[in-house]
Motif scaffolding. Structure first.
Motif, PDB file in Angstrom:
ATOM      1  N   ARG A  62       0.860  -1.120   0.057  1.00  0.00           N
ATOM      2  CA  ARG A  62      -0.018  -0.176   0.186  1.00  0.00           C
ATOM      3  C   ARG A  62       0.862   1.472  -0.037  1.00  0.00           C
ATOM      4  O   ARG A  62       0.612   2.250  -0.854  1.00  0.00           O
ATOM      5  CB  ARG A  62      -0.958  -0.056   1.289  1.00  0.00           C
ATOM      6  CG  ARG A  62      -1.757   1.198   1.543  1.00  0.00           C
ATOM      7  CD  ARG A  62      -2.828   1.179   0.568  1.00  0.00           C
ATOM      8  NE  ARG A  62      -3.961   2.344   0.970  1.00  0.00           N
ATOM      9  CZ  ARG A  62      -5.194   2.475   0.101  1.00  0.00           C
ATOM     10  NH1 ARG A  62      -5.347   1.662  -0.735  1.00  0.00           N
ATOM     11  NH2 ARG A  62      -5.975   3.350   0.535  1.00  0.00           N
ATOM     12  N   HIS A 231      -8.253   1.751  -9.387  1.00  0.00           N
ATOM     13  CA  HIS A 231      -8.474   1.054  -7.754  1.00  0.00           C
ATOM     14  C   HIS A 231      -7.122   0.324  -7.505  1.00  0.00           C
ATOM     15  O   HIS A 231      -6.720   0.633  -6.399  1.00  0.00           O
ATOM     16  CB  HIS A 231      -9.666   0.351  -7.765  1.00  0.00           C
ATOM     17  CG  HIS A 231      -9.866  -0.157  -6.544  1.00  0.00           C
ATOM     18  ND1 HIS A 231      -9.534  -1.483  -6.098  1.00  0.00           N
ATOM     19  CD2 HIS A 231     -10.267   0.294  -5.108  1.00  0.00           C
ATOM     20  CE1 HIS A 231      -9.800  -1.623  -4.787  1.00  0.00           C
ATOM     21  NE2 HIS A 231     -10.224  -0.457  -4.089  1.00  0.00           N
ATOM     22  N   TRP A 234      -4.052   2.223  -6.176  1.00  0.00           N
ATOM     23  CA  TRP A 234      -4.139   2.814  -4.722  1.00  0.00           C
ATOM     24  C   TRP A 234      -2.948   2.058  -4.094  1.00  0.00           C
ATOM     25  O   TRP A 234      -2.383   2.860  -2.956  1.00  0.00           O
ATOM     26  CB  TRP A 234      -5.501   2.549  -4.183  1.00  0.00           C
ATOM     27  CG  TRP A 234      -6.625   3.389  -4.521  1.00  0.00           C
ATOM     28  CD1 TRP A 234      -6.619   4.394  -5.509  1.00  0.00           C
ATOM     29  CD2 TRP A 234      -7.749   3.318  -4.219  1.00  0.00           C
ATOM     30  NE1 TRP A 234      -7.885   4.841  -5.728  1.00  0.00           N
ATOM     31  CE2 TRP A 234      -8.723   4.151  -4.941  1.00  0.00           C
ATOM     32  CE3 TRP A 234      -8.456   2.567  -3.178  1.00  0.00           C
ATOM     33  CZ2 TRP A 234     -10.122   4.568  -4.626  1.00  0.00           C
ATOM     34  CZ3 TRP A 234      -9.824   2.577  -2.917  1.00  0.00           C
ATOM     35  CH2 TRP A 234     -10.691   3.380  -3.672  1.00  0.00           C
TER      36      TRP A 234
END
Length: 265
Positions: A62, A231, A234
């Protein structure tokens, strides 16, 4: 004394560092455990719960921090963090399609360039970086990721990468939609284009493109994979991956699995 390391049992930290809900994070841990994550590897890292190590990998994907920085967040050494990622990342990956799809299934395929530091698997690409071409296949109805191909050098066009990455075999039996860059691949569906010799389209193909608005409908449906890429990115590791060899493949497949968990809720 307040503990200053990230742990999976601190529910309030999970959404902040991963972008997943606590429920989705727990489902991810169950997937890894079901694949033998509890028995994978040896050493002191096993003294902490599997959930902590899964969380470490998700935080790494992430944030795209270095492993030295991630290790400090979890209160372990850099070498321990490195072992965790090496051992568990393959278990965190989206499982490849094992059988033919139903003939009514509609899939969408497209490629995205992922900058990677390992020059042995990359090539100078149109994004002016050394990148790999990652082919991703999603279900047109559910928008879930179905397959992720093997990384190929970023100077390969999508039509070639679709074949060389093995993504084409994951689409067996289904209808596959793609954009014009897959021209010449008979396995995919796309609006009809004028022949290379400059001739005109046959009348029936022209009617499908214009009267039946095939171009418009195709673009509207195919845009779903662009939303999926937005998405998936991210997770910042797909913007600048420092992993070597199969690392970018494990990362992309792991993110595809988390993308599916996020959609499923």
């Amino acid at each position: 004394m307040v503990e200053r390391v990230i742990r999976a049992d601190r529910d309030e930290w999970v959404p902040v560092f991963t972008g997943l809900s606590v429920r989705q994070s727990r489902r991810l841990v169950r997937v890894v455990a079901g694949r033998g994550g509890e028995q994978t590897g040896t050493g002191r890292r096993c003294s902490r719960p599997l959930a902590d190590w899964v969380l470490l990998i998700v935080v790494y994907y992430r944030t795209n921090l270095t492993l030295r920085q991630v290790a400090l967040l979890f209160g372990v050494s850099k070498s321990a963090a490195h072992r965790v990622v090496d051992h568990l990342a393959p278990l965190l990956a989206l499982a490849p399609a094992a059988r033919r799809h139903n003939p009514d299934t509609v899939l969408i395929v497209d490629g995205t360039l992922v900058p990677v530091h390992d020059r042995t698997v990359t090539a100078s690409s149109k994004n002016y970086r050394y990148s790999v071409n990652m082919q991703v296949v999603i279900d047109a109805n559910t928008r879930l990721a179905v397959a992720v191909g093997r990384p190929v050098p970023g100077n390969h066009n999508d039509c070639t990468a679709f074949r060389d990455s093995g993504a084409n075999t994951a689409c067996r039996g289904a209808h596959v939609m793609a954009y014009g860059g897959y021209q010449g691949n008979r396995q995919v569906i796309m609006p009809y284009r004028r022949p290379r010799d400059g001739g005109e389209l046959p009348a029936w193909q022209h009617d499908l493109n214009t009267v039946h608005k095939l171009n418009t409908v195709h673009k509207r449906v195919r845009a779903r994979i662009e939303h999926a890429f937005a998405h998936m990115k991210w997770w910042n590791i797909l913007r600048n991956c420092r992993r070597k060899h199969d690392g970018v493949q494990h990362a992309t497949r792991g993110i595809a699995l988390m993308h599916n968990l996020a959609i499923a809720g």
